[in-house]
Scaffold this motif. Structure first.
Motif, PDB file in Angstrom:
ATOM      1  N   TYR A 150       0.821  -1.213   0.000  1.00  0.00           N
ATOM      2  CA  TYR A 150       0.000   0.000   0.000  1.00  0.00           C
ATOM      3  C   TYR A 150       0.855   1.264   0.000  1.00  0.00           C
ATOM      4  N   ALA A 151       2.146   1.132  -0.321  1.00  0.00           N
ATOM      5  CA  ALA A 151       3.051   2.280  -0.268  1.00  0.00           C
ATOM      6  C   ALA A 151       2.651   3.371  -1.258  1.00  0.00           C
ATOM      7  N   ARG A 152       2.088   2.975  -2.380  1.00  0.00           N
ATOM      8  CA  ARG A 152       1.612   3.941  -3.377  1.00  0.00           C
ATOM      9  C   ARG A 152       0.089   3.873  -3.462  1.00  0.00           C
ATOM     10  N   ALA A 153      -0.551   5.021  -3.324  1.00  0.00           N
ATOM     11  CA  ALA A 153      -2.023   5.053  -3.316  1.00  0.00           C
ATOM     12  C   ALA A 153      -2.617   4.733  -4.676  1.00  0.00           C
TER      13      ALA A 153
ATOM     14  N   LYS B 284      -6.892  -0.448  -5.278  1.00  0.00           N
ATOM     15  CA  LYS B 284      -8.093  -0.745  -6.074  1.00  0.00           C
ATOM     16  C   LYS B 284      -8.820  -1.960  -5.506  1.00  0.00           C
ATOM     17  N   GLU B 285      -8.043  -2.916  -5.018  1.00  0.00           N
ATOM     18  CA  GLU B 285      -8.654  -4.095  -4.412  1.00  0.00           C
ATOM     19  C   GLU B 285      -9.417  -3.715  -3.141  1.00  0.00           C
ATOM     20  N   LEU B 286      -8.871  -2.766  -2.375  1.00  0.00           N
ATOM     21  CA  LEU B 286      -9.576  -2.299  -1.173  1.00  0.00           C
ATOM     22  C   LEU B 286     -10.945  -1.712  -1.548  1.00  0.00           C
ATOM     23  N   LYS B 287     -10.964  -0.936  -2.630  1.00  0.00           N
ATOM     24  CA  LYS B 287     -12.224  -0.328  -3.063  1.00  0.00           C
ATOM     25  C   LYS B 287     -13.242  -1.392  -3.462  1.00  0.00           C
TER      26      LYS B 287
END
Length: 520
Positions: A159-162, A168-171
């Motif tokens: 998750y170092a880069r937003a 996208k998987e979190l969304k």
């Protein structure tokens, strides 16, 4: 969760509500009225709290302040509410999961005394929060709270880069939660510039709470969850149109040219929302004008109610074969401000229901009736004259059409009348598919009989004028015409003239070429 209305009193807090600003005092319906009308009651909820414990949180007493505000938050929850408390810095650490029960202090007992972490992995914290909400026993109502004072700082983390695929998987995971849960989300920034707002990349409905707003809106978390209930209950309800039933014959009004009494019935599809209709107007297709007299300025519809309105319709213009008219109106409600402001819903009801307008019959002024009668009589006379001339011009038929195949006699068709349709005799199977027509013709020359034929046999056709004794090829068939006079002469033994084909004027006419078969 305790009765949510208790949380409307001003107390120090940490979070702001997700759907709208707190309701201000106003005349008419407020959120409490809507919740009461819907019959909603508080129900146990899940609270997932993510607290930043990186070293920067120690500055200016921010971490100590967070601990105090969390204690106030927990005390406001119901004993049946469940809390999942996690801290995050370089990694995520679970600190508590369970119902509040009678000992609210136990929820925060395992929080570290100091914030001493090195990094701030906001993505990993959100992922852990979603995992808590994805549990099978998660309640229908839930709140996800992210508290931080820093920027995303997670070297070595996925998750170092937003902009990474991990975010996208979190969304996608958060969107899947929405199918069975109502989630209020809050991104709390304890500094002027943080990355708490990254929570909105995952949960777009999340509310960003600044440090200045924290103390004023603490109590709204519980009421937000009830508002989520209300919004969900009303969303499908508001998608239905208000029905309008027309009673009366607008087509008769158009035909008669005089006003006609009609009745409009308005039916509300809303079990809870009261509505009011004003500025009623007819919507008609181009070329048709419909005016309704006697309509009231306003029509009020209680929940699931209906209203009957008499009116007088005047219809002018021209109606097409399937002309219909409808009704438009401005629709308002005493609930409108709560629906759109507090609950974040769209309130734009439509009207559905049309009336057919039959086209008016054509009528003529009495003065034109004699002229119309004269024209009609003239047309009738012309038709009779045409038929008479056609009968006189077309000679009567007599004689036979003889049909042979390669010299073998198949059938004789006796000719009668002035025109005949041809069909194969039932007893001659070899001629199945024979069709066409034959009519008398004056093209045979002086003193000679002739017929005009138009023949079909299978995929072959032929047409032309046959003189007495001449023939035409129709595929494998030969069709010969013999007049009645010729038959009598044959019987008494008088010789035939050469009748192998058209002779005289017919040989040089366009009909001479038409004696050849015509391919389809």
């Amino acid at each position: 969760m305790r009765n949510w209305t208790r949380w409307l009193v001003p107390i120090a807090g940490l979070l702001c509500f997700a759907l709208a600003a707190p309701s201000t005092a106003r005349a008419g319906t407020d959120v409490d009225d809507v919740v009461s009308a819907l019959g909603l009651t508080a129900e146990p909820a899940d609270y997932v709290v993510l607290v930043d414990t990186s070293g920067s949180m120690q500055a200016d007493g921010r971490y100590a302040s967070v601990r105090r505000e969390l204690a106030t938050l927990v005390k406001g929850l119901s004993a049946q509410d469940r809390v999942s408390l996690l801290t995050f810095d370089t990694s995520v650490s679970p600190r508590f999961r369970g119902v509040v029960g009678k000992n609210a202090a136990a929820v925060l007992a395992d929080l570290p005394a100091r914030a001493a972490g090195e990094h701030t992995d906001i993505g990993a914290a959100i992922s852990a929060g979603l995992t808590e909400l994805e549990r099978a026993d998660t309640r229908r109502l839930a709140a996800l709270i992210l508290i931080t004072d820093g920027k995303l700082d997670a070297p070595g983390s996925k998750y170092a880069r937003a902009t990474s695929s991990a975010w996208k998987e979190l969304k996608s995971r958060a969107a899947a939660l929405g199918a069975g849960h109502q989630v209020a989300a809050y991104a709390v920034s304890l500094m002027a510039s943080t990355d708490a707002g990254l929570l909105k990349k995952v949960l777009p409905q999340a509310t960003e709470v600044s440090a200045a707003e924290v103390g004023d809106r603490f109590a709204e978390v519980g009421s937000d969850l009830v508002r989520l209930q209300a919004a969900q209950a009303l969303k499908s309800e508001l998608s239905q149109p208000i029905m309008v039933n027309w009673q009366g014959d607008l087509g008769a009004a158009l035909a008669d040219g005089s006003p006609t009494g009609i009745t409009l019935e308005f039916v509300s599809p809303y079990p809870h929302v009261p509505v009011e209709l004003s500025h009623l107007a007819v919507q008609a297709p181009p070329g048709l004008q419909v005016a309704l007299a006697g309509l009231p300025e306003k029509v009020r519809l209680d929940p699931n109610g209906h209203a009957t309105v008499p009116a007088t319709a005047t219809v002018t213009g021209s109606a097409g074969p399937a002309a219909t008219v409808g009704l438009t109106a401005t629709v308002t409600s005493t609930w409108a401000e709560v629906l759109t402001g507090d609950l974040g819903l769209e309130f734009a009801p439509s009207l559905q229901g049309t009336a057919a307008v039959a086209a008016a019959p054509i009528t003529l002024p009495p003065a034109l009736l004699p002229a119309v009668a004269v024209v009609a009589a003239g047309l009738a006379a012309a038709v009779v004259l045409f038929l008479l001339v056609r009968v006189l011009v077309t000679p009567s038929l007599s004689g036979l059409l003889t049909i042979r195949r390669q010299g073998r006699h198949l059938a004789d068709i006796v000719l009668d009348g002035r025109r005949m349709r041809l069909a194969a005799p039932d007893a001659v199977a070899d001629l199945a598919g024979l069709g066409g027509s034959v009519a008398g013709s004056r093209r045979g020359g002086k003193g000679q009989r002739a017929v005009r034929v138009n023949l079909r046999f299978g995929a072959t056709s032929a047409r032309g004028v046959l003189r007495d004794g001449s023939s035409i090829s129709l595929g494998e068939l030969d069709v010969e015409y013999t007049s009645g006079r010729r038959r009598i002469l044959d019987k008494i033994g008088l010789p035939r003239p050469d009748a192998a084909g058209p002779v005289g004027p017919l040989a040089n006419s366009p009909d001479a070429a038409s004696l050849s078969p015509v391919s389809p």
